[in-house]
Design a protein around this motif. Sequence first.
Motif, PDB file in Angstrom:
ATOM      1  N   ALA A  60       0.857  -1.165   0.147  1.00  0.00           N
ATOM      2  CA  ALA A  60      -0.130  -0.037  -0.041  1.00  0.00           C
ATOM      3  C   ALA A  60       0.886   1.268   0.054  1.00  0.00           C
ATOM      4  O   ALA A  60       2.086   1.126   0.134  1.00  0.00           O
ATOM      5  CB  ALA A  60      -0.824   0.100   1.157  1.00  0.00           C
ATOM      6  N   THR A  61       0.220   2.342  -0.257  1.00  0.00           N
ATOM      7  CA  THR A  61       1.171   3.679  -0.400  1.00  0.00           C
ATOM      8  C   THR A  61      -0.058   4.756   0.252  1.00  0.00           C
ATOM      9  O   THR A  61      -0.759   4.733   0.088  1.00  0.00           O
ATOM     10  CB  THR A  61       1.084   4.176  -1.787  1.00  0.00           C
ATOM     11  N   VAL A  81      -2.180  -2.247 -14.335  1.00  0.00           N
ATOM     12  CA  VAL A  81      -1.319  -2.762 -15.197  1.00  0.00           C
ATOM     13  C   VAL A  81      -2.428  -3.942 -15.928  1.00  0.00           C
ATOM     14  O   VAL A  81      -2.619  -4.811 -15.304  1.00  0.00           O
ATOM     15  CB  VAL A  81      -0.056  -3.533 -14.951  1.00  0.00           C
ATOM     16  N   TYR A  82      -2.474  -3.616 -17.535  1.00  0.00           N
ATOM     17  CA  TYR A  82      -3.448  -4.621 -18.262  1.00  0.00           C
ATOM     18  C   TYR A  82      -2.430  -5.619 -19.063  1.00  0.00           C
ATOM     19  O   TYR A  82      -1.690  -4.761 -19.708  1.00  0.00           O
ATOM     20  CB  TYR A  82      -4.453  -4.175 -18.824  1.00  0.00           C
ATOM     21  N   SER A 115      -0.129  -1.194  -6.776  1.00  0.00           N
ATOM     22  CA  SER A 115      -0.318  -1.595  -8.199  1.00  0.00           C
ATOM     23  C   SER A 115      -1.131  -2.949  -8.108  1.00  0.00           C
ATOM     24  O   SER A 115      -1.123  -3.778  -7.222  1.00  0.00           O
ATOM     25  CB  SER A 115       1.148  -1.959  -8.704  1.00  0.00           C
ATOM     26  N   THR A 116      -1.832  -3.107  -9.113  1.00  0.00           N
ATOM     27  CA  THR A 116      -2.552  -4.280  -9.584  1.00  0.00           C
ATOM     28  C   THR A 116      -2.304  -4.653 -11.228  1.00  0.00           C
ATOM     29  O   THR A 116      -2.296  -3.620 -12.043  1.00  0.00           O
ATOM     30  CB  THR A 116      -4.144  -3.753  -9.402  1.00  0.00           C
ATOM     31  N   ASN A 156      -2.238   2.519 -16.393  1.00  0.00           N
ATOM     32  CA  ASN A 156      -2.651   3.771 -16.120  1.00  0.00           C
ATOM     33  C   ASN A 156      -2.362   3.999 -14.788  1.00  0.00           C
ATOM     34  O   ASN A 156      -1.931   3.091 -14.143  1.00  0.00           O
ATOM     35  CB  ASN A 156      -4.309   3.816 -16.116  1.00  0.00           C
ATOM     36  N   ALA A 157      -2.378   5.472 -14.378  1.00  0.00           N
ATOM     37  CA  ALA A 157      -1.584   5.746 -13.109  1.00  0.00           C
ATOM     38  C   ALA A 157      -2.327   7.141 -12.441  1.00  0.00           C
ATOM     39  O   ALA A 157      -3.027   7.595 -13.059  1.00  0.00           O
ATOM     40  CB  ALA A 157       0.045   6.318 -13.428  1.00  0.00           C
ATOM     41  N   ILE A 158      -2.121   7.140 -11.176  1.00  0.00           N
ATOM     42  CA  ILE A 158      -2.636   8.297 -10.418  1.00  0.00           C
ATOM     43  C   ILE A 158      -1.360   8.824  -9.688  1.00  0.00           C
ATOM     44  O   ILE A 158      -0.445   7.872  -8.897  1.00  0.00           O
ATOM     45  CB  ILE A 158      -3.600   7.758  -9.344  1.00  0.00           C
TER      46      ILE A 158
END
Length: 131
Positions: free
Chosen positions: A21-22, A81-82, A107-108, A125-127
């Motif tokens: 977690a972050t 990540v896909y 990340s997932t 995609n990212a946040i």
Amino acid sequence: MPKKQISTDTLHSPNGVFSQATTIEATGRLVFVSGMTARRPDGSIAGVGDVREQTRQVLENVQAAVQAGGGTLADVCRVDVYVRNMEDFAKIHEIRAQYFAEPLPASTMVEVSKLAHPDYLIEINAIAVVS
């Protein structure tokens, strides 16, 4: 606005380049990066058939989008990540390790049957939270 990587002994240690977690104080600007693919600026697709090269281009594209929002990859708190083939996990994380340093983003990674173009092997995609 320091980002903090969360690690607890009550969870299994991640086997890739990501944190359990972050956390981050939410007093900055949020940058939501849409799904980035291996498209180069000229529209061509990098690394057709090569997940390492596609991952490198995808992360360059994520980096460019975050920089346009005023940040760096160090500001990225989460990535999704896909991938077309989960067997590429180690290859993808080999390249991710060249782009992300601790504290690592959460990340997932999910295997999907198709992406928007048949030559795409990965999309991210990212946040980010930019101060």
